[in-house]
Write a protein that holds these residues in place. Structure first.
Motif, PDB file in Angstrom:
ATOM      1  N   PRO A   4       5.356   6.843  96.838  1.00  0.00           N
ATOM      2  CA  PRO A   4       5.640   5.621  96.041  1.00  0.00           C
ATOM      3  C   PRO A   4       6.125   6.058  94.705  1.00  0.00           C
ATOM      4  O   PRO A   4       6.068   7.030  94.115  1.00  0.00           O
ATOM      5  N   MET A   5       6.999   5.082  94.003  1.00  0.00           N
ATOM      6  CA  MET A   5       7.710   5.490  92.782  1.00  0.00           C
ATOM      7  C   MET A   5       7.194   4.476  91.686  1.00  0.00           C
ATOM      8  O   MET A   5       7.014   3.328  92.033  1.00  0.00           O
ATOM      9  N   PRO A   6       7.262   4.989  90.444  1.00  0.00           N
ATOM     10  CA  PRO A   6       7.087   4.169  89.450  1.00  0.00           C
ATOM     11  C   PRO A   6       8.167   3.132  89.104  1.00  0.00           C
ATOM     12  O   PRO A   6       9.343   3.295  89.683  1.00  0.00           O
ATOM     13  N   PHE A   7       7.978   2.037  88.271  1.00  0.00           N
ATOM     14  CA  PHE A   7       8.843   1.097  87.996  1.00  0.00           C
ATOM     15  C   PHE A   7       9.919   1.719  86.961  1.00  0.00           C
ATOM     16  O   PHE A   7       9.678   1.749  85.811  1.00  0.00           O
ATOM     17  N   ILE A  48       0.101  -3.095  91.497  1.00  0.00           N
ATOM     18  CA  ILE A  48       0.560  -2.156  90.761  1.00  0.00           C
ATOM     19  C   ILE A  48      -0.885  -1.238  90.115  1.00  0.00           C
ATOM     20  O   ILE A  48      -1.706  -1.883  90.020  1.00  0.00           O
ATOM     21  N   ILE A  49      -0.719   0.108  90.220  1.00  0.00           N
ATOM     22  CA  ILE A  49      -1.781   0.858  89.856  1.00  0.00           C
ATOM     23  C   ILE A  49      -1.738   0.887  88.228  1.00  0.00           C
ATOM     24  O   ILE A  49      -1.099   1.686  87.825  1.00  0.00           O
ATOM     25  N   GLY A  94      -0.368   7.202  91.507  1.00  0.00           N
ATOM     26  CA  GLY A  94      -1.268   7.269  90.255  1.00  0.00           C
ATOM     27  C   GLY A  94      -0.655   6.054  89.416  1.00  0.00           C
ATOM     28  O   GLY A  94       0.127   5.296  89.933  1.00  0.00           O
ATOM     29  N   PRO A  95      -1.129   6.025  88.285  1.00  0.00           N
ATOM     30  CA  PRO A  95      -0.701   4.933  87.183  1.00  0.00           C
ATOM     31  C   PRO A  95       0.865   4.566  87.120  1.00  0.00           C
ATOM     32  O   PRO A  95       1.680   5.533  87.142  1.00  0.00           O
ATOM     33  N   GLY A  96       1.255   3.407  87.200  1.00  0.00           N
ATOM     34  CA  GLY A  96       2.651   3.070  87.219  1.00  0.00           C
ATOM     35  C   GLY A  96       3.494   2.855  88.333  1.00  0.00           C
ATOM     36  O   GLY A  96       4.271   2.379  88.570  1.00  0.00           O
ATOM     37  N   GLU A  97       2.765   3.207  89.535  1.00  0.00           N
ATOM     38  CA  GLU A  97       3.239   3.272  90.736  1.00  0.00           C
ATOM     39  C   GLU A  97       2.747   1.825  91.527  1.00  0.00           C
ATOM     40  O   GLU A  97       1.896   1.504  91.199  1.00  0.00           O
ATOM     41  N   TYR A  98       3.233   1.750  92.573  1.00  0.00           N
ATOM     42  CA  TYR A  98       3.148   0.507  93.293  1.00  0.00           C
ATOM     43  C   TYR A  98       2.978   0.648  94.778  1.00  0.00           C
ATOM     44  O   TYR A  98       3.729   1.526  95.246  1.00  0.00           O
TER      45      TYR A  98
END
Length: 214
Positions: free
Chosen positions: A6-9, A47-48, A71-75
């Protein structure tokens, strides 16, 4: 998921986040809670916001393989665009909060945000490539080769030291490479005896280049 991480925005502005989350619902889960289950219908993007999750697949006997963590920012949940079943299960590794966006709102956002739609396509390409590498690893590498590859993927360099922080359990490692915990224990002990790794209370340090074969 390391099978498609999973990748961040990478291209979402604050206004984009507000737009995509306009009709979102915030949901919070405790540690070790199953958020979605493989095979279930999919109708939302997650969205985490905080916390951490793992993605995994399992069989009818309960044996599981961990695909990746996020983790946070990933979806996750892009497959909801096509109304197909969930391709993996998601479990929290610590208390975690999500912004949950319904499918129709996600589709509407994509239609108005071509730059983000392109970044989503790039993410899916990355995921397909990672899945291909994982299948290749399972098919062509022995257990040691899979363990060595996984250790290097999990490690990051800090202050000149290559290490895996927040040391995973042997069962976690076994689930990642499709091996038994006993086999993982033996390989780690052999690597430590050979001076290739150092196991500390909270991390695994890679002391020197891992051998190509065992």
């Amino acid at each position: 998921m390391n099978a498609g991480n999973p990748m961040p925005f990478p291209e979402l502005t604050e206004s984009d986040l507000q737009a995509i989350s306009a009709h979102a619902v915030t949901r919070s889960f405790s540690r070790n809670a199953v958020v979605v289950t493989e095979g279930d219908g999919s109708d939302s993007l997650y969205i985490i916001l905080s916390g951490r999750v793992k993605f995994y697949v399992s069989d009818e006997h309960g044996k599981e393989i961990v695909l990746s963590e996020a983790g946070p920012g990933e979806y996750f949940g892009e497959i909801s665009l096509y109304e197909g079943p969930r391709s993996a299960s998601v479990m929290t590794l610590e208390p975690t909060s999500f912004s949950v966006i319904p499918r129709d709102d996600f589709r509407d956002f994509l239609s108005r945000s071509p730059d983000f739609a392109l970044s989503l396509i790039r993410k899916l390409i990355h995921r397909v490539r990672a899945l291909t590498e994982n299948v290749k690893s399972l098919a062509l590498m022995d257990v040691y080769g899979r363990v060595a590859r996984m250790l290097l993927e999990l490690a990051s360099e800090r202050d000149g030291v290559l290490a895996i922080e927040d040391r995973p359990t042997q069962q976690d490692l076994a689930n990642r490479v499709g091996a038994s915990r006993e086999m993982i224990s033996k390989i780690l002990k052999d690597l430590e005896s050979g001076g290739y790794i150092k196991t500390e209370s909270r991390r695994i340090v890679i002391a020197k280049a891992l051998p190509h074969g065992w």
